[in-house]
Design a protein around this motif. Structure first.
Motif, PDB file in Angstrom:
ATOM      1  N   THR A  11      14.464 -23.020  68.669  1.00 58.81           N
ATOM      2  CA  THR A  11      15.757 -22.421  69.030  1.00 58.81           C
ATOM      3  C   THR A  11      16.174 -21.419  67.945  1.00 58.81           C
ATOM      4  OG1 THR A  11      17.096 -24.106  67.901  1.00 58.81           O
ATOM      5  CG2 THR A  11      16.522 -24.543  70.213  1.00 58.81           C
ATOM      6  N   HIS A  12      17.044 -20.504  68.351  1.00 59.30           N
ATOM      7  CA  HIS A  12      17.619 -19.521  67.410  1.00 59.30           C
ATOM      8  C   HIS A  12      19.134 -19.551  67.596  1.00 59.30           C
ATOM      9  CE1 HIS A  12      13.685 -17.550  66.584  1.00 59.30           C
ATOM     10  NE2 HIS A  12      13.423 -17.767  67.865  1.00 59.30           N
ATOM     11  N   PHE A  13      19.800 -20.511  66.962  1.00 58.88           N
ATOM     12  CA  PHE A  13      21.257 -20.590  67.054  1.00 58.88           C
ATOM     13  C   PHE A  13      21.871 -19.804  65.894  1.00 58.88           C
ATOM     14  CE2 PHE A  13      20.659 -25.083  69.031  1.00 58.88           C
ATOM     15  CZ  PHE A  13      20.488 -24.533  70.284  1.00 58.88           C
ATOM     16  N   ALA A 105       4.526  -9.676  64.023  1.00 55.85           N
ATOM     17  CA  ALA A 105       5.225  -8.492  64.529  1.00 55.85           C
ATOM     18  C   ALA A 105       6.446  -8.232  63.646  1.00 55.85           C
ATOM     19  CB  ALA A 105       5.653  -8.724  65.973  1.00 55.85           C
ATOM     20  N   TYR A 106       7.349  -7.365  64.094  1.00 52.90           N
ATOM     21  CA  TYR A 106       8.576  -7.023  63.363  1.00 52.90           C
ATOM     22  C   TYR A 106       8.260  -6.507  61.947  1.00 52.90           C
ATOM     23  CZ  TYR A 106      10.339 -10.169  67.084  1.00 52.90           C
ATOM     24  OH  TYR A 106      10.595 -10.795  68.282  1.00 52.90           O
ATOM     25  N   ILE A 107       7.310  -5.565  61.894  1.00 49.91           N
ATOM     26  CA  ILE A 107       6.920  -4.970  60.611  1.00 49.91           C
ATOM     27  C   ILE A 107       8.118  -4.228  60.009  1.00 49.91           C
ATOM     28  CG2 ILE A 107       5.411  -3.230  59.552  1.00 49.91           C
ATOM     29  CD1 ILE A 107       3.378  -3.960  61.715  1.00 49.91           C
ATOM     30  N   ILE A 133       3.517 -19.444  63.948  1.00 48.63           N
ATOM     31  CA  ILE A 133       3.302 -17.994  63.863  1.00 48.63           C
ATOM     32  C   ILE A 133       3.647 -17.313  65.188  1.00 48.63           C
ATOM     33  CG2 ILE A 133       1.675 -16.128  63.277  1.00 48.63           C
ATOM     34  CD1 ILE A 133       0.750 -19.604  62.289  1.00 48.63           C
ATOM     35  N   HIS A 134       4.452 -16.238  65.060  1.00 50.42           N
ATOM     36  CA  HIS A 134       4.713 -15.328  66.184  1.00 50.42           C
ATOM     37  C   HIS A 134       3.550 -14.347  66.190  1.00 50.42           C
ATOM     38  CE1 HIS A 134       7.497 -12.501  68.547  1.00 50.42           C
ATOM     39  NE2 HIS A 134       6.406 -11.790  68.301  1.00 50.42           N
ATOM     40  N   CYS A 135       2.707 -14.465  67.217  1.00 47.23           N
ATOM     41  CA  CYS A 135       1.463 -13.687  67.254  1.00 47.23           C
ATOM     42  C   CYS A 135       1.583 -12.462  68.159  1.00 47.23           C
ATOM     43  CB  CYS A 135       0.322 -14.571  67.754  1.00 47.23           C
ATOM     44  SG  CYS A 135      -0.111 -15.895  66.622  1.00 47.23           S
ATOM     45  N   CYS A 238      12.523 -10.171  76.319  1.00 45.66           N
ATOM     46  CA  CYS A 238      12.236 -11.128  75.242  1.00 45.66           C
ATOM     47  C   CYS A 238      10.833 -10.786  74.737  1.00 45.66           C
ATOM     48  CB  CYS A 238      12.274 -12.565  75.771  1.00 45.66           C
ATOM     49  SG  CYS A 238      11.124 -12.897  77.111  1.00 45.66           S
ATOM     50  N   SER A 239      10.492 -11.366  73.585  1.00 43.06           N
ATOM     51  CA  SER A 239       9.171 -11.099  73.018  1.00 43.06           C
ATOM     52  C   SER A 239       8.455 -12.405  72.730  1.00 43.06           C
ATOM     53  CB  SER A 239       9.297 -10.334  71.707  1.00 43.06           C
ATOM     54  OG  SER A 239       9.918  -9.115  71.971  1.00 43.06           O
ATOM     55  N   PRO A 240       7.223 -12.539  73.207  1.00 40.24           N
ATOM     56  CA  PRO A 240       6.503 -11.648  74.109  1.00 40.24           C
ATOM     57  C   PRO A 240       7.243 -11.512  75.444  1.00 40.24           C
ATOM     58  CG  PRO A 240       5.097 -13.467  73.338  1.00 40.24           C
ATOM     59  CD  PRO A 240       6.465 -13.748  72.870  1.00 40.24           C
ATOM     60  N   THR A 265      11.859 -23.903  74.204  1.00 40.34           N
ATOM     61  CA  THR A 265      12.550 -22.842  74.959  1.00 40.34           C
ATOM     62  C   THR A 265      12.538 -21.457  74.330  1.00 40.34           C
ATOM     63  OG1 THR A 265      14.665 -23.363  73.910  1.00 40.34           O
ATOM     64  CG2 THR A 265      14.176 -24.420  76.044  1.00 40.34           C
ATOM     65  N   ASP A 266      12.453 -21.356  72.990  1.00 38.15           N
ATOM     66  CA  ASP A 266      12.725 -20.077  72.322  1.00 38.15           C
ATOM     67  C   ASP A 266      14.128 -19.603  72.722  1.00 38.15           C
ATOM     68  OD1 ASP A 266      12.487 -17.879  70.739  1.00 38.15           O
ATOM     69  OD2 ASP A 266      10.970 -16.860  71.936  1.00 38.15           O
ATOM     70  N   HIS A 267      15.053 -20.556  72.783  1.00 43.25           N
ATOM     71  CA  HIS A 267      16.444 -20.225  73.153  1.00 43.25           C
ATOM     72  C   HIS A 267      17.009 -19.215  72.153  1.00 43.25           C
ATOM     73  CE1 HIS A 267      20.494 -21.216  74.848  1.00 43.25           C
ATOM     74  NE2 HIS A 267      20.873 -20.808  73.639  1.00 43.25           N
ATOM     75  N   PRO A 287      18.690  -6.361  72.529  1.00 47.76           N
ATOM     76  CA  PRO A 287      18.277  -7.491  71.700  1.00 47.76           C
ATOM     77  C   PRO A 287      17.360  -8.426  72.487  1.00 47.76           C
ATOM     78  CG  PRO A 287      20.599  -7.679  72.328  1.00 47.76           C
ATOM     79  CD  PRO A 287      20.136  -6.331  72.794  1.00 47.76           C
ATOM     80  N   ASN A 288      16.288  -8.849  71.825  1.00 44.52           N
ATOM     81  CA  ASN A 288      15.247  -9.645  72.488  1.00 44.52           C
ATOM     82  C   ASN A 288      15.594 -11.123  72.490  1.00 44.52           C
ATOM     83  OD1 ASN A 288      11.976  -8.155  72.015  1.00 44.52           O
ATOM     84  ND2 ASN A 288      13.923  -7.153  72.380  1.00 44.52           N
ATOM     85  N   GLY A 289      15.453 -11.753  73.646  1.00 42.79           N
ATOM     86  CA  GLY A 289      15.626 -13.201  73.709  1.00 42.79           C
ATOM     87  C   GLY A 289      16.346 -13.616  74.971  1.00 42.79           C
ATOM     88  N   MET A 290      16.153 -14.906  75.329  1.00 44.50           N
ATOM     89  CA  MET A 290      16.763 -15.464  76.542  1.00 44.50           C
ATOM     90  C   MET A 290      17.253 -16.879  76.252  1.00 44.50           C
ATOM     91  SD  MET A 290      14.629 -14.401  79.842  1.00 44.50           S
ATOM     92  CE  MET A 290      13.247 -15.445  79.605  1.00 44.50           C
TER      93      MET A 290
HETATM   94  O1  URP Z   1      12.541 -12.509  72.134  1.00 42.72           O
HETATM   95  C1  URP Z   1      12.546 -13.454  71.366  1.00 42.72           C
HETATM   96  N1  URP Z   1      11.683 -14.415  71.523  1.00 42.72           N
HETATM   97  N2  URP Z   1      13.422 -13.504  70.371  1.00 42.72           N
HETATM   98  C2  URP Z   1      13.510 -14.510  69.404  1.00 42.72           C
HETATM   99  C3  URP Z   1      12.684 -14.248  68.200  1.00 42.72           C
HETATM  100  C4  URP Z   1      11.246 -14.643  68.408  1.00 42.72           C
HETATM  101  O2  URP Z   1      10.389 -13.782  68.308  1.00 42.72           O
HETATM  102  O3  URP Z   1      10.940 -15.803  68.651  1.00 42.72           O
END
Ligand code: URP
Ligand code: ZN
Ligand code: ZN
Length: 410
Positions: A11-13, A105-107, A133-135, A238-240, A265-267, A287-290
């Protein structure tokens, strides 16, 4: 039926992202989590740029302590390598933060070079930690984003084209080679493609210690969403990115055959109005994410029934495996004498529609809007305390505690 409390290890709170912050903080995010049957989350903490891992730990404790409905742990983001890092990693492990996160990613922001990734892996191995790792190949995707952003900035269907399957496959393959060379364990977050899964399956068969996570959106949604509904497509950025049906099907096979270890979830919630819509003119500014923390358990139970995955297997993906991988088992991940009494009572055959109108997630949309799920989370207990009654989180007292985790070397 009674299941062990679910664990969402991704999660990303309250996560900063440029000038924005994810819309769910620990209060709202964990309230949504428990409403959906999740009793533990592991969130990604990030040190401020140029500071030490201790800064990340302090910041995330400030965000979470006293504000959480469920138990919570942290994975520590590592975005630099220098001579001070070893002591910091050692310190994190001693403080119960036994897993770390690196981005390929996110260089120029959080991303690390292959050389630094190799060194970071070596250090984490020394302290029996686990690196997530985010690949994605950051250089190639940045190049493609620049190309596509120039020719069609307002076309959201350029988002998946800028991060195609090859970009994930290449990074997964490089990472697996590093894990093999170093004889260390790695955890690949949000696996989304058939090609990456094939690399993981091959590596597992060879005895490389690689864990594979996927997310409900890579099983249930496709990249058609980027071509429908005009700017509504931003909700799915979102990424990927979301992939093709063949990728959904490959991941389902990966679950059935045991290559996929966890479904998290990658919330990472951003409101459509006021956040996602800042990218109206340029898909690269969306902004990336769901969101998803509230819906994972009901969605996955329903999906598993329909796809012929057993209940025991589903519980492994949602609870037992994350508990084992992240040093929480047998306290979490199982209903047994001596374990925490994290228990979810769920009513089967209770069809209802998922909707942003009825959700606890503090975000103005739901990517699964209108989807009918067959299960309903009714009552939830955290260490024996009832924290959800008849689907409603108890707001009187917050019982969530910080999870001091063990290391879990295979
Ligand atoms: O799009 C996404 N997944 N955002 C959250 C950051 C990440 O890369 O997990
Ligand atoms: Zn990621
Ligand atoms: Zn993430």
């Amino acid at each position: 039926m009674a299941l062990p409390g679910a664990i969402d290890a991704h999660t990303h709170f309250d996560m900063p992202c440029g000038d924005m912050t994810t819309s769910d903080d620990f209060y709202y995010g964990t309230r949504a989590a428990v409403a959906g049957g999740t009793t533990s989350i592991i969130d990604f903490s990030e040190p401020e740029h140029g500071t030490s891992l201790w800064n990340g730990l302090e910041r995330w404790h400030e965000k979470a302590d006293g504000k959480s409905f469920c138990d919570y742990g942290f994975h520590m983001t590592v975005s630099r390598y220098d001579e001070k890092l070893e002591e910091e990693i050692k310190g994190m492990v001693r403080n119960g933060v036994t897993s770390f996160k690196a981005y390929m990613a996110y260089i120029g922001d959080l991303g690390v070079t292959d050389g630094d990734l190799y060194r970071i892996l070596k250090l984490i191995k020394k302290y029996n930690g686990l690196l997530l790792i985010h690949c994605e190949n950051g250089e190639i995707l940045d190049e493609r984003r620049a190309e596509l952003g120039e020719t069609g900035p307002s076309d959201i269907s350029n988002h998946p084209l800028s991060r195609p399957n090859e970009v994930e496959h290449d990074a997964v393959s490089r990472l697996i080679d590093m894990a093999r060379l170093l004889d260390t364990q790695v955890y690949i977050v949000h696996t989304s493609t058939e090609e990456a899964l094939a690399e993981i399956e091959k590596a597992k068969a060879e005895g490389v210690k690689v864990y594979c996570e996927t997310c409900p959106h890579y099983l249930l949604l496709t990249d058609d969403r980027y071509r429908e509904g005009g700017f509504e497509a931003a909700k799915y950025v979102c990424s990927p990115p979301l992939r093709k049906k063949k990728d959904n099907e490959a991941l389902l096979r990966g679950i059935k055959e045991g290559a996929v270890d966890t479904v998290s979830t990658d919330h990472c919630s951003f409101n459509f109005k006021g956040q996602k819509d800042l990218g109206k003119e340029d898909f690269r500014q969306i902004p990336n994410g769901m969101p998803g923390v509230e819906n994972r358990v009901e969605l996955m139970l329903t999906y598993s029934d329909r796809q012929g995955i057993s209940l025991n297997h589903t519980v492994k993906l949602l609870s037992e495996n994350p508990a084992k991988i992240f040093g929480l088992y047998p306290k979490k991940g199982v209903i047994a004498p001596g374990s925490d009494a994290d228990i979810v009572l769920i009513k089967p055959q209770s069809p209802h529609e998922l909707s942003s109108k009825t959700q606890y997630q503090r975000v103005d949309y739901n990517p699964y809007e209108g989807t009918v799920v067959d299960y309903k989370v009714q009552h939830v207990f955290l260490r024996g305390h009832q924290i959800v009654s008849s689907g409603v989180p108890e707001e009187r007292e917050l019982f969530g505690q910080f999870l001091i985790r063990n290391t879990s070397v295979k």
